[in-house]
Design a protein around this motif. Sequence first.
Motif, short mmCIF file in Angstrom:
data_model
loop_
_atom_site.label_atom_id
_atom_site.label_comp_id
_atom_site.label_asym_id
_atom_site.label_seq_id
_atom_site.Cartn_x
_atom_site.Cartn_y
_atom_site.Cartn_z
N UNK A 34 0.81 -1.21 0.00
CA UNK A 34 0.00 0.00 0.00
C UNK A 34 0.85 1.27 0.00
N UNK A 35 1.95 1.23 0.76
CA UNK A 35 2.76 2.45 0.88
C UNK A 35 3.44 2.79 -0.44
N UNK A 36 4.07 1.78 -1.09
CA UNK A 36 4.77 2.14 -2.33
C UNK A 36 3.84 2.40 -3.49
N UNK A 37 2.64 1.91 -3.38
CA UNK A 37 1.67 2.22 -4.43
C UNK A 37 1.30 3.71 -4.36
N UNK A 38 1.28 4.25 -3.14
CA UNK A 38 0.85 5.64 -2.96
C UNK A 38 1.63 6.63 -3.83
N UNK A 85 -12.56 12.69 -11.24
CA UNK A 85 -12.47 11.49 -12.09
C UNK A 85 -11.07 10.90 -11.99
N UNK A 86 -10.06 11.76 -12.04
CA UNK A 86 -8.67 11.28 -11.92
C UNK A 86 -8.49 10.57 -10.59
N UNK A 87 -9.11 11.12 -9.55
CA UNK A 87 -8.99 10.54 -8.21
C UNK A 87 -9.66 9.17 -8.17
N UNK A 88 -10.86 9.10 -8.71
CA UNK A 88 -11.56 7.82 -8.62
C UNK A 88 -10.87 6.76 -9.49
N UNK A 89 -10.32 7.17 -10.63
CA UNK A 89 -9.60 6.20 -11.48
C UNK A 89 -8.37 5.69 -10.73
N UNK A 90 -7.62 6.60 -10.13
CA UNK A 90 -6.37 6.16 -9.49
C UNK A 90 -6.68 5.29 -8.26
N UNK A 91 -7.80 5.58 -7.60
CA UNK A 91 -8.17 4.71 -6.46
C UNK A 91 -8.46 3.29 -6.93
N UNK A 92 -9.16 3.20 -8.06
CA UNK A 92 -9.48 1.86 -8.59
C UNK A 92 -8.21 1.13 -9.02
N UNK A 93 -7.30 1.90 -9.65
CA UNK A 93 -6.05 1.31 -10.12
C UNK A 93 -5.23 0.82 -8.93
N UNK A 126 -6.34 -0.29 -6.09
CA UNK A 126 -6.89 -1.58 -5.62
C UNK A 126 -6.43 -2.72 -6.51
N UNK A 127 -6.43 -2.44 -7.82
CA UNK A 127 -6.07 -3.47 -8.78
C UNK A 127 -4.59 -3.86 -8.66
N UNK A 128 -3.76 -2.84 -8.42
CA UNK A 128 -2.31 -3.08 -8.41
C UNK A 128 -1.85 -3.77 -7.12
N UNK A 129 -2.57 -3.51 -6.05
CA UNK A 129 -2.16 -4.10 -4.77
C UNK A 129 -2.15 -5.63 -4.88
N UNK A 130 -1.06 -6.20 -4.48
CA UNK A 130 -1.02 -7.67 -4.53
C UNK A 130 -0.48 -8.21 -5.83
N UNK A 186 -7.96 3.00 -18.78
CA UNK A 186 -8.42 4.16 -19.56
C UNK A 186 -9.15 3.71 -20.83
N UNK A 187 -8.58 2.72 -21.51
CA UNK A 187 -9.22 2.23 -22.74
C UNK A 187 -10.62 1.72 -22.40
#
Length: 294
Positions: A24-28, A47-55, A57-61, A82-83
């Motif tokens: 979580x920390x290095x994703x930040x 929108x940028x905020x909500x996209x990056x929040x979703x990303x 979650x996806x990237x974690x793990x 984005x696509x």
Amino acid sequence: MFDNLSTKLDQAFKTLKGQGRITEINVANTVKEIRKALLDADVNYNIAKSITNEIKDEALGKDVLIAVKPGELFIKIVYDKLVSLMGGELAEFTPTGSPAVVLISGLQGSGKTTFSAKLANRLKAQGKQALLVACDIYRPAAIDQLHTLGEQIGVDVFSERENKDAISIAQKGIQYAKANGKSIVIIDTAGRLAVDEQMMQEISAVKQAVQPSETLFVVDSMTGQDAVNTAKTFNERLDFDGVVLTKLDGDTRGGAALSIKTVVNKPIKFISTGEKPDTLDVFHPDRMAKRILG
Ligand code: GDP
């Protein structure tokens, strides 16, 4: 691809290598860089905020850290997102009816008249008989402009300069099309410099009267945040079928495409990239995602 952003993200990961899984920390830090890139490309802040929040979650793990170039892998996640947010596939444009009616809406200066002619030109090249109808009852210059463009591309233009009733002009245009073997009618409507109740009532009434197969909303991609608000207002009143983004030949990175699609959830169908009749293209979500990420 995306060398600049990719290098920055690699940097953000550099000191964290060896941890195996992304935490979580290095994703930040990484997410911060991505958000900045989206904001630089004029994507709306929320929108940028909500996209990056979703990303995030996806990237974690995911095994991003053990990749040789973690930045690139992370960007792939962002790019795919984005696509997909911009519709993934090419949007359809297959107006039906005899004649098929296409209604063009948008603010003055957005590029409506230019786009109407470009669309007619494109349909002509596909072997269709198009008719342009000039429904701007306030600006004689707009009627002249459409006639000039019509002549340039060899497409008939219907107008009635003395008629101040947009519905009547549109209906007569459709009658003219039927009588003259035209298979598709493109109605260019009046625009104002800002959203205005009279304009909205007028175009809603024209839509109601002519029941178009497609209503397109034209918007200047260089107008940034305003483009999103205008799209929202037009969609609430018109429930349009698709968006046309104009002036993408400029420096704009195209964040408006992402914001508008996210806010109104209508497909972007065409992009306009110049003043000449042949500078029209269908919207490619993958190309726009690349442009947004720089
Ligand atoms: P309307 O008031 O919405 O009908 O807008 P116009 O079609 O008259 O366009 C306004 C101005 O923008 C004109 O000078 C057009 O030549 C120009 N324009 C329209 N589309 C584009 C485009 O895609 N790129 C560029 N560079 N200029 C455009």
